[in-house]
Design a protein around this motif. Structure first.
Motif, PDB file in Angstrom:
ATOM      1  N   ASP A 190      -5.732  -7.485   4.023  1.00  0.00           N
ATOM      2  CA  ASP A 190      -6.257  -6.030   4.208  1.00  0.00           C
ATOM      3  C   ASP A 190      -7.771  -6.082   3.759  1.00  0.00           C
ATOM      4  O   ASP A 190      -7.955  -6.496   2.573  1.00  0.00           O
ATOM      5  CB  ASP A 190      -5.488  -4.664   3.912  1.00  0.00           C
ATOM      6  CG  ASP A 190      -4.306  -4.581   4.260  1.00  0.00           C
ATOM      7  OD1 ASP A 190      -3.830  -5.103   5.407  1.00  0.00           O
ATOM      8  OD2 ASP A 190      -3.262  -4.222   3.592  1.00  0.00           O
ATOM      9  N   MET A 191      -8.565  -5.695   4.562  1.00  0.00           N
ATOM     10  CA  MET A 191     -10.379  -5.800   4.171  1.00  0.00           C
ATOM     11  C   MET A 191     -10.885  -4.690   4.917  1.00  0.00           C
ATOM     12  O   MET A 191     -10.683  -4.270   5.782  1.00  0.00           O
ATOM     13  CB  MET A 191     -10.545  -7.177   4.737  1.00  0.00           C
ATOM     14  CG  MET A 191     -11.881  -7.335   4.623  1.00  0.00           C
ATOM     15  SD  MET A 191     -12.513  -8.934   5.383  1.00  0.00           S
ATOM     16  CE  MET A 191     -14.254  -8.881   5.003  1.00  0.00           C
ATOM     17  N   THR A 192     -11.719  -4.050   4.418  1.00  0.00           N
ATOM     18  CA  THR A 192     -12.775  -3.102   4.511  1.00  0.00           C
ATOM     19  C   THR A 192     -14.196  -3.656   4.167  1.00  0.00           C
ATOM     20  O   THR A 192     -14.378  -3.851   2.709  1.00  0.00           O
ATOM     21  CB  THR A 192     -12.269  -1.713   3.911  1.00  0.00           C
ATOM     22  OG1 THR A 192     -11.083  -1.115   4.166  1.00  0.00           O
ATOM     23  CG2 THR A 192     -13.631  -0.735   4.141  1.00  0.00           C
ATOM     24  N   LEU A 193     -15.165  -3.690   5.207  1.00  0.00           N
ATOM     25  CA  LEU A 193     -16.255  -4.169   4.899  1.00  0.00           C
ATOM     26  C   LEU A 193     -17.192  -3.050   5.351  1.00  0.00           C
ATOM     27  O   LEU A 193     -17.156  -2.884   6.682  1.00  0.00           O
ATOM     28  CB  LEU A 193     -16.569  -5.471   5.221  1.00  0.00           C
ATOM     29  CG  LEU A 193     -18.028  -5.990   5.033  1.00  0.00           C
ATOM     30  CD1 LEU A 193     -18.493  -6.084   3.800  1.00  0.00           C
ATOM     31  CD2 LEU A 193     -18.157  -7.445   5.816  1.00  0.00           C
ATOM     32  N   GLU A 194     -18.162  -2.517   4.739  1.00  0.00           N
ATOM     33  CA  GLU A 194     -19.136  -1.516   5.156  1.00  0.00           C
ATOM     34  C   GLU A 194     -20.572  -1.902   4.610  1.00  0.00           C
ATOM     35  O   GLU A 194     -20.618  -2.022   3.321  1.00  0.00           O
ATOM     36  CB  GLU A 194     -18.938   0.039   4.787  1.00  0.00           C
ATOM     37  CG  GLU A 194     -17.562   0.469   5.427  1.00  0.00           C
ATOM     38  CD  GLU A 194     -16.836   1.299   4.545  1.00  0.00           C
ATOM     39  OE1 GLU A 194     -15.687   2.003   5.166  1.00  0.00           O
ATOM     40  OE2 GLU A 194     -17.034   1.769   3.353  1.00  0.00           O
ATOM     41  N   VAL A 195     -21.561  -2.076   5.488  1.00  0.00           N
ATOM     42  CA  VAL A 195     -22.943  -2.372   5.123  1.00  0.00           C
ATOM     43  C   VAL A 195     -23.740  -1.556   5.688  1.00  0.00           C
ATOM     44  O   VAL A 195     -23.892  -1.030   6.834  1.00  0.00           O
ATOM     45  CB  VAL A 195     -23.148  -3.873   5.695  1.00  0.00           C
ATOM     46  CG1 VAL A 195     -24.306  -4.356   5.055  1.00  0.00           C
ATOM     47  CG2 VAL A 195     -22.138  -4.854   5.496  1.00  0.00           C
ATOM     48  N   GLY A 196     -24.948  -1.012   4.722  1.00  0.00           N
ATOM     49  CA  GLY A 196     -25.953  -0.287   5.149  1.00  0.00           C
ATOM     50  C   GLY A 196     -27.314  -0.910   5.170  1.00  0.00           C
ATOM     51  O   GLY A 196     -27.414  -1.836   4.067  1.00  0.00           O
ATOM     52  N   PHE A 197     -27.992  -0.988   6.028  1.00  0.00           N
ATOM     53  CA  PHE A 197     -29.497  -1.587   6.003  1.00  0.00           C
ATOM     54  C   PHE A 197     -30.639  -0.614   6.141  1.00  0.00           C
ATOM     55  O   PHE A 197     -30.361   0.150   6.985  1.00  0.00           O
ATOM     56  CB  PHE A 197     -29.480  -2.580   7.409  1.00  0.00           C
ATOM     57  CG  PHE A 197     -28.310  -3.737   7.527  1.00  0.00           C
ATOM     58  CD1 PHE A 197     -28.431  -4.908   6.756  1.00  0.00           C
ATOM     59  CD2 PHE A 197     -27.067  -3.380   8.155  1.00  0.00           C
ATOM     60  CE1 PHE A 197     -27.332  -5.694   6.830  1.00  0.00           C
ATOM     61  CE2 PHE A 197     -26.174  -4.059   8.303  1.00  0.00           C
ATOM     62  CZ  PHE A 197     -26.143  -5.215   7.820  1.00  0.00           C
ATOM     63  N   ILE A 198     -31.591  -0.789   5.046  1.00  0.00           N
ATOM     64  CA  ILE A 198     -32.312   0.072   5.313  1.00  0.00           C
ATOM     65  C   ILE A 198     -34.058  -0.465   5.047  1.00  0.00           C
ATOM     66  O   ILE A 198     -34.195  -0.946   4.125  1.00  0.00           O
ATOM     67  CB  ILE A 198     -32.442   1.182   3.822  1.00  0.00           C
ATOM     68  CG1 ILE A 198     -30.717   1.930   3.923  1.00  0.00           C
ATOM     69  CG2 ILE A 198     -33.447   2.211   3.701  1.00  0.00           C
ATOM     70  CD1 ILE A 198     -30.639   2.885   2.843  1.00  0.00           C
ATOM     71  N   PRO A 199     -34.719  -0.185   6.502  1.00  0.00           N
ATOM     72  CA  PRO A 199     -35.915  -0.759   6.157  1.00  0.00           C
ATOM     73  C   PRO A 199     -36.763  -0.259   5.184  1.00  0.00           C
ATOM     74  O   PRO A 199     -36.752   0.990   5.188  1.00  0.00           O
ATOM     75  CB  PRO A 199     -36.288  -0.695   7.739  1.00  0.00           C
ATOM     76  CG  PRO A 199     -35.096  -0.403   8.521  1.00  0.00           C
ATOM     77  CD  PRO A 199     -34.288   0.166   7.527  1.00  0.00           C
ATOM     78  N   GLU A 200     -37.687  -0.940   4.383  1.00  0.00           N
ATOM     79  CA  GLU A 200     -38.532  -0.383   3.353  1.00  0.00           C
ATOM     80  C   GLU A 200     -39.731  -1.089   3.317  1.00  0.00           C
ATOM     81  O   GLU A 200     -39.862  -2.228   4.073  1.00  0.00           O
ATOM     82  CB  GLU A 200     -37.795  -0.355   2.067  1.00  0.00           C
ATOM     83  CG  GLU A 200     -36.380   0.595   1.981  1.00  0.00           C
ATOM     84  CD  GLU A 200     -36.141   0.440   0.568  1.00  0.00           C
ATOM     85  OE1 GLU A 200     -36.265  -0.300  -0.232  1.00  0.00           O
ATOM     86  OE2 GLU A 200     -35.301   1.269   0.074  1.00  0.00           O
ATOM     87  N   GLY A 201     -40.561  -0.707   2.413  1.00  0.00           N
ATOM     88  CA  GLY A 201     -41.991  -1.517   2.161  1.00  0.00           C
ATOM     89  C   GLY A 201     -42.830  -1.084   3.271  1.00  0.00           C
ATOM     90  O   GLY A 201     -42.750  -0.601   4.361  1.00  0.00           O
ATOM     91  N   PRO A 202     -44.089  -2.174   3.233  1.00  0.00           N
ATOM     92  CA  PRO A 202     -44.991  -1.983   4.180  1.00  0.00           C
ATOM     93  C   PRO A 202     -44.756  -2.286   5.615  1.00  0.00           C
ATOM     94  O   PRO A 202     -44.306  -3.418   5.829  1.00  0.00           O
ATOM     95  CB  PRO A 202     -46.133  -3.007   3.683  1.00  0.00           C
ATOM     96  CG  PRO A 202     -45.646  -3.253   2.262  1.00  0.00           C
ATOM     97  CD  PRO A 202     -44.372  -3.272   2.172  1.00  0.00           C
ATOM     98  N   ASP A 203     -44.824  -1.174   6.607  1.00  0.00           N
ATOM     99  CA  ASP A 203     -44.482  -1.233   7.883  1.00  0.00           C
ATOM    100  C   ASP A 203     -43.069  -1.881   7.907  1.00  0.00           C
ATOM    101  O   ASP A 203     -42.706  -2.534   8.942  1.00  0.00           O
ATOM    102  CB  ASP A 203     -45.502  -2.564   8.515  1.00  0.00           C
ATOM    103  CG  ASP A 203     -45.321  -2.252  10.329  1.00  0.00           C
ATOM    104  OD1 ASP A 203     -45.261  -1.106  10.572  1.00  0.00           O
ATOM    105  OD2 ASP A 203     -45.676  -3.219  10.906  1.00  0.00           O
ATOM    106  N   TYR A 204     -42.229  -1.059   7.039  1.00  0.00           N
ATOM    107  CA  TYR A 204     -40.848  -1.689   7.148  1.00  0.00           C
ATOM    108  C   TYR A 204     -40.564  -3.065   7.277  1.00  0.00           C
ATOM    109  O   TYR A 204     -39.508  -3.615   7.796  1.00  0.00           O
ATOM    110  CB  TYR A 204     -40.269  -0.733   8.232  1.00  0.00           C
ATOM    111  CG  TYR A 204     -40.112   0.463   8.079  1.00  0.00           C
ATOM    112  CD1 TYR A 204     -39.607   1.387   7.374  1.00  0.00           C
ATOM    113  CD2 TYR A 204     -41.284   1.265   9.099  1.00  0.00           C
ATOM    114  CE1 TYR A 204     -39.746   2.540   6.917  1.00  0.00           C
ATOM    115  CE2 TYR A 204     -41.383   2.751   8.919  1.00  0.00           C
ATOM    116  CZ  TYR A 204     -40.759   3.361   7.848  1.00  0.00           C
ATOM    117  OH  TYR A 204     -40.646   4.776   7.792  1.00  0.00           O
TER     118      TYR A 204
END
Length: 297
Positions: A190-204
């Protein structure tokens, strides 16, 4: 009353309509991901972690590593890991690693086979897959495998993209009409994988990645200290592998995959990124027209 009757009628419709069942499932998964990744509205992720999480020492070969590792033991006695890292790379590079399932073995620790079994259609027409993952474990443990349903969802108004993957039931012969192969000699986990990606920094041009992982390896005698060691090793190797691929990205298979974009997932991503730069929501007539935004407020 009339309102109670209407609510009951709507509930019956939802339970009988395949699209509504899928939407409700994805909504519930996304709500769980927002909690696990600590993205709930109003919650500052830079503050103290939730009380049931234990912060582990910084991982990675660099003593100044930006990687953060938290561990938690749930009510079911299963370990969860929350890994956060800041990569000095644009979000399209990081996202492409997670979208190209057949290339997972080049960077996901302990994984020796990955295969897209089905590209799922309906209820959002991009970035939906049923994927087979096989993990090589040390002797005397047998090979472990997971079959997961994975999908992505933008949350542009919060500057986030979410990717969620959960195991299909172990005894399932099909999932939403797509056939699921039998486990064979491998132990299905059984597996749960959740990923959040957040652009940051100069001009993302930088990307913060938050990754929640919970896996039951189906090994009853495995000590919690061993689980924690494996989790720290996984976090260390994952961070190093992502950094290594990005450093030689132009020579990797990923630029060609980004350009080909057979499912349209990357077109949606670039439209969302441009909207984020301009401080607006994506245009209804753009690539988003082929996509259903499901992330709850």
């Amino acid at each position: 009353s009339g309102s109670a009757w209407a609510a009951a009628a709507f509930q019956a419709f939802c339970s009988g309509d395949e699209t509504m069942r899928r939407l409700r499932y994805k909504r519930d998964v996304l709500c769980g991901a927002l909690r696990n990744l600590q993205y709930e509205p109003g919650e500052d992720q830079q503050d103290q972690p939730q009380s049931d999480w234990t912060r582990r020492p910084s991982v990675g070969s660099d003593p100044n590593s930006t990687t953060r590792l938290l561990t938690r033991i749930g009510a079911d006695d299963k370990a969860s890991f929350l890994i956060s890292n800041l990569f000095l790379e644009p979000v399209d590079r990081i996202l492409s690693l997670f979208n190209e399932a057949d290339l997972f073995t080049s960077w996901v620790p302990f994984l020796w086979e990955s295969k897209t079994l089905h590209v799922v259609r309906g209820c959002g027409n991009y970035a939906q897959y049923i994927v087979l993952l096989r993990f090589a474990l040390p002797w005397p443990l047998k090979t472990r495998e997971a079959i997961v349903y994975a999908f992505a969802c933008d949350r542009v108004e919060r500057g986030q993209v979410l990717m969620c993957a959960r195991s299909v039931p172990a005894d399932a012969a099909s999932w939403w009409g797509y056939p699921i192969p039998a486990a064979g000699s491998a132990v299905r986990v059984d597996m749960t994988l959740e990923v959040g990606f957040i652009p940051e920094g100069p001009d993302y041009q930088h990307t913060r990645m938050d990754l929640f992982l919970k896996m039951d390896p189906k090994v009853q005698w495995l000590s919690q200290s061993t689980v924690n060691k494996v989790g720290r090793l996984f976090a260390t190797q994952l961070s190093n592998n992502v950094t290594s691929i990005c450093q030689s990205f132009s020579k990797s298979p990923y630029p060609e995959r980004l350009a080909a974009d057979p499912t349209g997932a990357y077109a949606v991503m670039y439209e969302c990124l441009e909207s984020l730069r301009q401080g607006r929501l994506p245009e209804a007539g753009g690539p988003q027209a082929h996509h259903q935004t499901l992330a709850p407020e």
